[in-house]
Design an enzyme around this catalytic site. Structure first.
Site, mmCIF file in Angstrom:
data_model
loop_
_atom_site.group_PDB
_atom_site.id
_atom_site.type_symbol
_atom_site.label_atom_id
_atom_site.label_comp_id
_atom_site.label_asym_id
_atom_site.label_seq_id
_atom_site.Cartn_x
_atom_site.Cartn_y
_atom_site.Cartn_z
ATOM 1 N N ALA A 48 117.688 -4.657 68.129
ATOM 2 C CA ALA A 48 117.103 -5.773 67.468
ATOM 3 C C ALA A 48 116.056 -6.479 68.163
ATOM 4 C CB ALA A 48 118.010 -6.773 66.805
ATOM 5 N N ASP A 49 114.883 -6.353 67.421
ATOM 6 C CA ASP A 49 113.616 -6.829 68.424
ATOM 7 C C ASP A 49 113.739 -8.514 67.908
ATOM 8 O OD1 ASP A 49 112.815 -7.260 65.708
ATOM 9 O OD2 ASP A 49 110.993 -5.604 66.163
ATOM 10 N N SER A 50 112.540 -9.088 68.435
ATOM 11 C CA SER A 50 112.588 -10.760 68.214
ATOM 12 C C SER A 50 112.589 -11.089 66.840
ATOM 13 C CB SER A 50 111.685 -11.279 69.118
ATOM 14 O OG SER A 50 110.217 -11.033 68.812
#
Length: 96
Positions: A48-50
């Site tokens: 999961a990215d920001s």
């Protein structure tokens, strides 16, 4: 929503919070919620990215505001939410 139907302060259990976090995260990441372990790191284990984390926060705020008016996850607290467990513990602590 009319005040008479609003569920202010309805208790929420830890298992229910975990289910909500898993479901919302699975929708965002397009993965099976059963594959999301409580100890999973958002970045390292789930990729999961920001942006995905911001989407998760928005989804949680939307869903949980039905239980507690104005439920919000403070921006300053976001950096401390590194795992699914961190998110669940944070939400549970805000409701108790």
């Amino acid at each position: 929503m009319p005040a008479e139907t609003h569920m202010e302060g309805v208790p929420i259990g830890r298992d229910e919070v975990l289910d909500i976090v898993r479901e919302r995260l699975a929708d965002i990441l397009e993965i099976d919620p059963a594959g999301i372990a409580e100890g999973a790191s958002f970045a390292d284990d789930l990729g999961a990215d920001s942006l995905a984390l911001i989407e998760l926060v928005e989804a949680l705020e939307e869903e949980l505001s039905e239980r507690s008016t104005g439920f919000r996850i403070d921006d300053d607290d976001l950096e401390d939410l590194r795992t699914v467990r961190d998110a669940v513990d944070y939400v549970v602590s805000r409701f108790n």
